[in-house]
Enzyme design. Structure first.
Site, PDB file in Angstrom:
ATOM      1  CG  HIS A  27      -2.129  -0.800   1.107  1.00 28.64           C
ATOM      2  ND1 HIS A  27      -2.962  -0.737   0.020  1.00 28.64           N
ATOM      3  CD2 HIS A  27      -2.694  -1.718   1.961  1.00 28.64           C
ATOM      4  CE1 HIS A  27      -3.987  -1.572   0.190  1.00 28.64           C
ATOM      5  NE2 HIS A  27      -3.843  -2.171   1.352  1.00 28.64           N
ATOM      6  CB  CYS A  62      -1.705   2.964  -5.666  1.00 30.52           C
ATOM      7  SG  CYS A  62      -2.614   1.422  -5.548  1.00 30.52           S
ATOM      8  NE  ARG A 106      -1.606  -1.117  -9.038  1.00 31.72           N
ATOM      9  CZ  ARG A 106      -2.808  -0.569  -8.959  1.00 31.72           C
ATOM     10  NH1 ARG A 106      -2.953   0.744  -9.127  1.00 31.72           N
ATOM     11  NH2 ARG A 106      -3.866  -1.313  -8.715  1.00 31.72           N
TER      12      ARG A 106
END
Length: 280
Positions: free
Chosen positions: A184, A258, A267
């Site tokens: 993340h 991300c 990405r």
């Protein structure tokens, strides 16, 4: 003779008064609803941006400490993250970059010889890790980051716990091919929030039960499609931007997350190459 002055008293209609009272109540009720919604939204933001980070970071730190104790206490024996099987197929994730900004160096394909340190090629990789189980520790000194690596990229069982997830089907640490990871960038520990700050030559360590592998950052792809599966192939090369990547076999590390921040539209990719290995 004086004429008396008659003062007219304004007449307030009862109906108009009631209408104004209704409008006032509607405005008051609407204001209360807006304030309540604002408080709820603020609590949701606090939960996402603060509480999930705190929980995930604390859990990830405990897992790192547990892995270290386990390895120190058992030596070369089997452990939680080094057993085959377990977990469900749904936890294995996909072959496209998962939670996968940085400035690209503009390098073209090339490099990545299959040669690796002699000690690395002699290391026994051991059994395949179980799905969703932490089995390695990722350390990035520049980012002051130390986080568990678990098998698979399930959000619920891996990434949302603050772990970094290993893409199923890609190489394991220190092996030839591409050891590809997802993490993340925001919320839930956000371990990869600052990987855009990595520069060529930065060290990235991957510690397992048997060895510590040191990769060296080589290239960065600042933005690509979330479905650009080429970046995590055995010989990584973007299918969206083919000038980014490699053409020769080698020992690669890929980090994906991300981008831009607080979105999952694109990405960001960072690539490294295996530089050295030392036994534990």
């Amino acid at each position: 003779m004086r004429v008396p002055v008659v003062h007219r008293v304004p007449v307030v209609h009862q109906q108009a008064r009631r209408r104004r009272a209704r409008y006032a109540r509607l405005l008051w009720n609407g204001a209360e609803i807006l304030v309540t919604l604002g408080v709820v939204l603020m609590l949701l933001v606090v939960h996402q941006l603060w509480w999930t980070n705190r929980q995930a970071r604390e859990g990830a730190e405990r897992k790192v400490q547990a892995l270290q104790r386990e390895w120190e206490g058992e030596g070369d024996g089997g452990g939680e993250g080094d057993s085959a099987g377990g977990g469900s197929v749904s936890d294995r994730g996909s072959t496209s970059p998962g939670d996968g900004d940085g400035d690209s160096d503009g390098d073209h394909a090339g490099g990545g010889s299959r040669s690796a340190p002699d000690s690395a090629s002699a290391t026994n990789p051991g059994p395949r890790p179980r799905w969703t189980q932490a089995y390695a520790i990722l350390t990035i000194p520049r980012l002051d980051l130390r986080v568990p690596v678990a098998e698979g990229i399930s959000k619920a069982n891996v990434l949302n716990k603050g772990y970094v997830g290993h893409y199923p089907g890609t190489a394991q640490p220190g092996r030839d091919g591409n050891f590809a990871l997802a993490g993340h960038r925001n919320t839930h520990g956000e371990p990869f929030r600052y990987i855009n700050r990595l520069r060529r030559g930065d060290r990235i360590e991957v510690e397992t039960r048997t060895a510590v592998y040191t990769y060296v950052v080589d290239r960065t792809l600042s933005q690509t499609s979330a479905r650009d599966g080429g970046v995590i192939r055995e010989i990584p090369r973007s299918t969206v931007r083919p000038s980014y990547g490699y053409s020769d076999p080698g020992y690669y590390l890929t980090l994906t997350t991300c981008t831009p921040e607080y979105t999952s539209k694109y990405r960001l990719v960072v690539w490294g190459k295996l530089g050295s290995m030392r036994p534990r």
